[in-house]
Scaffold this motif. Structure first.
Motif, PDB file in Angstrom:
ATOM      1  N   ILE A   1       0.857  -1.187   0.000  1.00  0.00           N
ATOM      2  CA  ILE A   1       0.000   0.000   0.000  1.00  0.00           C
ATOM      3  C   ILE A   1       0.892   1.235   0.000  1.00  0.00           C
ATOM      4  O   ILE A   1       1.746   1.383   0.871  1.00  0.00           O
ATOM      5  CB  ILE A   1      -0.931   0.019   1.217  1.00  0.00           C
ATOM      6  CG1 ILE A   1      -1.887  -1.164   1.154  1.00  0.00           C
ATOM      7  CG2 ILE A   1      -1.710   1.318   1.275  1.00  0.00           C
ATOM      8  CD1 ILE A   1      -2.780  -1.286   2.358  1.00  0.00           C
ATOM      9  N   ARG A   2       0.686   2.108  -0.955  1.00  0.00           N
ATOM     10  CA  ARG A   2       1.412   3.367  -0.978  1.00  0.00           C
ATOM     11  C   ARG A   2       0.552   4.403  -0.267  1.00  0.00           C
ATOM     12  O   ARG A   2      -0.486   4.835  -0.775  1.00  0.00           O
ATOM     13  CB  ARG A   2       1.695   3.800  -2.408  1.00  0.00           C
ATOM     14  CG  ARG A   2       2.640   2.849  -3.100  1.00  0.00           C
ATOM     15  CD  ARG A   2       2.994   3.381  -4.452  1.00  0.00           C
ATOM     16  NE  ARG A   2       3.876   2.454  -5.128  1.00  0.00           N
ATOM     17  CZ  ARG A   2       4.290   2.607  -6.346  1.00  0.00           C
ATOM     18  NH1 ARG A   2       3.902   3.651  -7.049  1.00  0.00           N
ATOM     19  NH2 ARG A   2       5.087   1.728  -6.883  1.00  0.00           N
ATOM     20  N   TRP A   3       0.971   4.780   0.911  1.00  0.00           N
ATOM     21  CA  TRP A   3       0.170   5.639   1.763  1.00  0.00           C
ATOM     22  C   TRP A   3       0.001   7.040   1.188  1.00  0.00           C
ATOM     23  O   TRP A   3      -1.027   7.678   1.402  1.00  0.00           O
ATOM     24  CB  TRP A   3       0.760   5.683   3.174  1.00  0.00           C
ATOM     25  CG  TRP A   3       0.613   4.348   3.847  1.00  0.00           C
ATOM     26  CD1 TRP A   3       1.595   3.429   4.053  1.00  0.00           C
ATOM     27  CD2 TRP A   3      -0.586   3.766   4.350  1.00  0.00           C
ATOM     28  NE1 TRP A   3       1.084   2.309   4.649  1.00  0.00           N
ATOM     29  CE2 TRP A   3      -0.261   2.492   4.851  1.00  0.00           C
ATOM     30  CE3 TRP A   3      -1.912   4.192   4.409  1.00  0.00           C
ATOM     31  CZ2 TRP A   3      -1.213   1.645   5.417  1.00  0.00           C
ATOM     32  CZ3 TRP A   3      -2.846   3.340   4.979  1.00  0.00           C
ATOM     33  CH2 TRP A   3      -2.497   2.098   5.477  1.00  0.00           C
ATOM     34  N   GLY A   4       0.961   7.506   0.432  1.00  0.00           N
ATOM     35  CA  GLY A   4       0.827   8.818  -0.196  1.00  0.00           C
ATOM     36  C   GLY A   4      -0.297   8.837  -1.218  1.00  0.00           C
ATOM     37  O   GLY A   4      -1.116   9.768  -1.254  1.00  0.00           O
ATOM     38  N   ILE A   5      -0.357   7.800  -2.049  1.00  0.00           N
ATOM     39  CA  ILE A   5      -1.415   7.706  -3.050  1.00  0.00           C
ATOM     40  C   ILE A   5      -2.766   7.485  -2.367  1.00  0.00           C
ATOM     41  O   ILE A   5      -3.785   8.057  -2.769  1.00  0.00           O
ATOM     42  CB  ILE A   5      -1.098   6.595  -4.065  1.00  0.00           C
ATOM     43  CG1 ILE A   5       0.128   6.999  -4.876  1.00  0.00           C
ATOM     44  CG2 ILE A   5      -2.295   6.319  -4.972  1.00  0.00           C
ATOM     45  CD1 ILE A   5       0.606   5.983  -5.855  1.00  0.00           C
ATOM     46  N   PHE A   6      -2.771   6.663  -1.313  1.00  0.00           N
ATOM     47  CA  PHE A   6      -4.001   6.441  -0.565  1.00  0.00           C
ATOM     48  C   PHE A   6      -4.521   7.748   0.037  1.00  0.00           C
ATOM     49  O   PHE A   6      -5.720   8.041  -0.019  1.00  0.00           O
ATOM     50  CB  PHE A   6      -3.742   5.401   0.540  1.00  0.00           C
ATOM     51  CG  PHE A   6      -4.962   5.042   1.324  1.00  0.00           C
ATOM     52  CD1 PHE A   6      -5.974   4.297   0.754  1.00  0.00           C
ATOM     53  CD2 PHE A   6      -5.098   5.456   2.638  1.00  0.00           C
ATOM     54  CE1 PHE A   6      -7.102   3.976   1.476  1.00  0.00           C
ATOM     55  CE2 PHE A   6      -6.211   5.134   3.370  1.00  0.00           C
ATOM     56  CZ  PHE A   6      -7.223   4.386   2.793  1.00  0.00           C
ATOM     57  N   ALA A   7      -3.628   8.563   0.572  1.00  0.00           N
ATOM     58  CA  ALA A   7      -4.020   9.849   1.155  1.00  0.00           C
ATOM     59  C   ALA A   7      -4.556  10.791   0.077  1.00  0.00           C
ATOM     60  O   ALA A   7      -5.524  11.530   0.307  1.00  0.00           O
ATOM     61  CB  ALA A   7      -2.839  10.492   1.875  1.00  0.00           C
ATOM     62  N   ILE A   8      -3.969  10.767  -1.113  1.00  0.00           N
ATOM     63  CA  ILE A   8      -4.457  11.600  -2.219  1.00  0.00           C
ATOM     64  C   ILE A   8      -5.863  11.175  -2.631  1.00  0.00           C
ATOM     65  O   ILE A   8      -6.738  12.015  -2.869  1.00  0.00           O
ATOM     66  CB  ILE A   8      -3.484  11.543  -3.410  1.00  0.00           C
ATOM     67  CG1 ILE A   8      -2.185  12.268  -3.055  1.00  0.00           C
ATOM     68  CG2 ILE A   8      -4.117  12.123  -4.672  1.00  0.00           C
ATOM     69  CD1 ILE A   8      -1.097  12.103  -4.084  1.00  0.00           C
TER      70      ILE A   8
END
Length: 108
Positions: free
Chosen positions: A3-10
């Motif tokens: 899981i890429r948390w930066g992309i998830f946050a976006i």
């Protein structure tokens, strides 16, 4: 799968930015009694939006006003509007619009 948390946050941020402006006014306005004058004014908004979209599409090309002699779409809009008004048929209106543009492009 990582899981890429930066992309998830976006994705979460974009969904909130889309969701909040749509739901918040709906929640607030559903609890208010809107005066008759305001409701009558609000009833004209869809017509104004459609007129702005059609005016822009029929009269401009690439941000510039299209000369009348080169404006095939404007000439095709006339019979299309007549069919829309008299028949109230979406399919008939679309067919007349498409066929009229095809004929005018073939002839001109």
């Amino acid at each position: 799968m990582e899981i890429r948390w930066g992309i998830f946050a976006i994705i979460i941020g974009a969904s909130l930015v889309t969701f909040i402006p749509r739901v918040l006014p709906l929640m607030v306005l559903s609890r208010l009694q809107i005066p008759g004058l305001a409701m009558r004014w609000l009833s004209y908004i869809p017509v104004a939006v459609m007129a702005a979209l059609l005016g822009n599409e029929l009269l401009m090309t690439d941000g510039e006003i299209t000369p009348l002699k080169d404006n095939i779409e404007l000439f095709a809009a006339l019979p299309t509007f007549l069919i829309a008004i008299f028949t109230r048929s979406l399919l008939g209106t679309i067919l007349v619009g498409v066929v009229t543009v095809m004929i005018l492009r073939f002839l001109l």
